[in-house]
Design a protein around this motif. Structure first.
Motif, PDB file in Angstrom:
ATOM      1  N   ASP A  68       0.903  -1.051  -0.145  1.00 14.07           N
ATOM      2  CA  ASP A  68      -0.218   0.056   0.133  1.00 14.07           C
ATOM      3  C   ASP A  68       0.889   0.838   0.112  1.00 14.07           C
ATOM      4  OD1 ASP A  68      -2.131  -1.102  -0.139  1.00 14.07           O
ATOM      5  OD2 ASP A  68      -2.487  -0.965   2.919  1.00 14.07           O
ATOM      6  N   ARG A  70       1.972   4.448  -1.470  1.00 18.81           N
ATOM      7  CA  ARG A  70       1.520   5.160  -2.559  1.00 18.81           C
ATOM      8  C   ARG A  70       3.006   6.294  -3.140  1.00 18.81           C
ATOM      9  NH1 ARG A  70      -2.193   5.778   1.912  1.00 18.81           N
ATOM     10  NH2 ARG A  70      -1.230   7.325   2.150  1.00 18.81           N
ATOM     11  N   GLN A  92      -3.287  10.862   2.178  1.00 13.32           N
ATOM     12  CA  GLN A  92      -4.073  10.304   1.101  1.00 13.32           C
ATOM     13  C   GLN A  92      -5.052  11.545   0.131  1.00 13.32           C
ATOM     14  OE1 GLN A  92      -4.609   6.687   0.945  1.00 13.32           O
ATOM     15  NE2 GLN A  92      -5.971   7.902  -0.925  1.00 13.32           N
ATOM     16  N   ALA A  93      -5.500  12.380   1.346  1.00 10.07           N
ATOM     17  CA  ALA A  93      -6.114  13.454   0.747  1.00 10.07           C
ATOM     18  C   ALA A  93      -5.284  14.657  -0.507  1.00 10.07           C
ATOM     19  CB  ALA A  93      -5.638  14.549   1.726  1.00 10.07           C
ATOM     20  N   TYR A  95      -2.786  12.292  -2.132  1.00 14.35           N
ATOM     21  CA  TYR A  95      -3.346  11.577  -3.396  1.00 14.35           C
ATOM     22  C   TYR A  95      -4.760  11.687  -4.233  1.00 14.35           C
ATOM     23  CZ  TYR A  95      -2.409   6.375  -4.834  1.00 14.35           C
ATOM     24  OH  TYR A  95      -1.317   6.243  -6.469  1.00 14.35           O
ATOM     25  N   ASP A  96      -5.649  11.546  -3.755  1.00 11.58           N
ATOM     26  CA  ASP A  96      -6.369  11.970  -3.955  1.00 11.58           C
ATOM     27  C   ASP A  96      -7.192  13.206  -4.906  1.00 11.58           C
ATOM     28  OD1 ASP A  96      -7.592   9.284  -2.549  1.00 11.58           O
ATOM     29  OD2 ASP A  96      -9.173   9.932  -0.956  1.00 11.58           O
ATOM     30  N   LEU A  97      -6.353  13.712  -4.871  1.00 10.49           N
ATOM     31  CA  LEU A  97      -6.467  15.034  -5.350  1.00 10.49           C
ATOM     32  C   LEU A  97      -5.913  14.905  -6.347  1.00 10.49           C
ATOM     33  CD1 LEU A  97      -5.778  17.846  -2.339  1.00 10.49           C
ATOM     34  CD2 LEU A  97      -8.197  17.571  -4.020  1.00 10.49           C
ATOM     35  N   SER A 184       0.196   9.809 -10.004  1.00 12.06           N
ATOM     36  CA  SER A 184       0.589   8.332  -8.873  1.00 12.06           C
ATOM     37  C   SER A 184       0.673   7.806 -10.050  1.00 12.06           C
ATOM     38  CB  SER A 184      -1.070   7.930  -8.733  1.00 12.06           C
ATOM     39  OG  SER A 184      -0.918   6.263  -8.045  1.00 12.06           O
TER      40      SER A 184
END
Length: 186
Positions: A68, A70, A92-93, A95-97, A184
């Motif tokens: 996991d 990232r 994580q926030a 990465y989500d963008l 990513s």
């Protein structure tokens, strides 16, 4: 009285014989793992049995945690920078963008900063750090990402997001082009 003594003797023998038949089998047919710890005198002090299903689950979770990790890529004309993100909600926030197009500028001859369009959700993340060369952070009051290319002092409201794992020599060039792509790398 003799019958009662005989009954207890037979019960004890049956109990002992059932204990010596080996480890119990789980429904799946495999024997549970046994963890034995040795005391100071070398005797066994405790035995902890872990059912196979729990042991397999633990091993899968550990492997998943390693998988996991990232990683993000900052793409520039002169190359790319790879950053391994930390494991917390703020990282994580970010990465989500992704993907993002950002414009970096130099700040204080120490870091390259870029402003995000929206505030990054950082609840549950560390909110201070002592950044070193190669650290990617988020400064809460200004809402900007910052890549440190010089060591800096301990700072409050500075959320550590990750660390450069490749391409660190390009950090000082982040502001050399109008826009860079953050995406990513997974």
């Amino acid at each position: 009285m003799k019958r009662l003594a005989t009954f207890f003797l037979v019960a004890i023998l049956l109990l002992l014989s059932s204990c010596s038949t080996g480890p119990e089998r789980s429904p799946g047919g495999s024997a549970p793992s046994v963890s034995v710890s040795q005391g100071a005198a070398g005797s066994t002090e405790s035995m902890e049995r872990t059912p196979p299903s729990q042991q397999d689950t633990k091993e899968r979770e550990e492997q998943q945690n390693m998988d996991d990790k990232r990683t993000i890529r900052i793409v520039m004309d002169s190359g790319e920078i790879l950053v391994e993100l930390d494991d917390h909600p703020g990282a994580q926030a970010l990465y989500d963008l992704l993907p993002l197009e950002l414009s970096f500028e130099d700040y204080n001859s120490t870091e390259k900063i870029a402003y995000l369009d929206d505030e990054l959700a950082t609840y549950g993340s560390p909110d201070n750090c002592d950044p070193e060369v190669g650290d990617l952070c988020y400064y809460i009051p200004w809402g900007n990402l910052c890549f440190f290319y010089q060591d800096f002092r301990h700072s409050e409201s500075l959320v550590p997001l990750g660390t450069v794992i490749s391409g660190g020599e390009l950090l000082e060039q982040l502001d050399s082009q109008p826009m860079v792509t953050v995406e990513s790398a997974d």
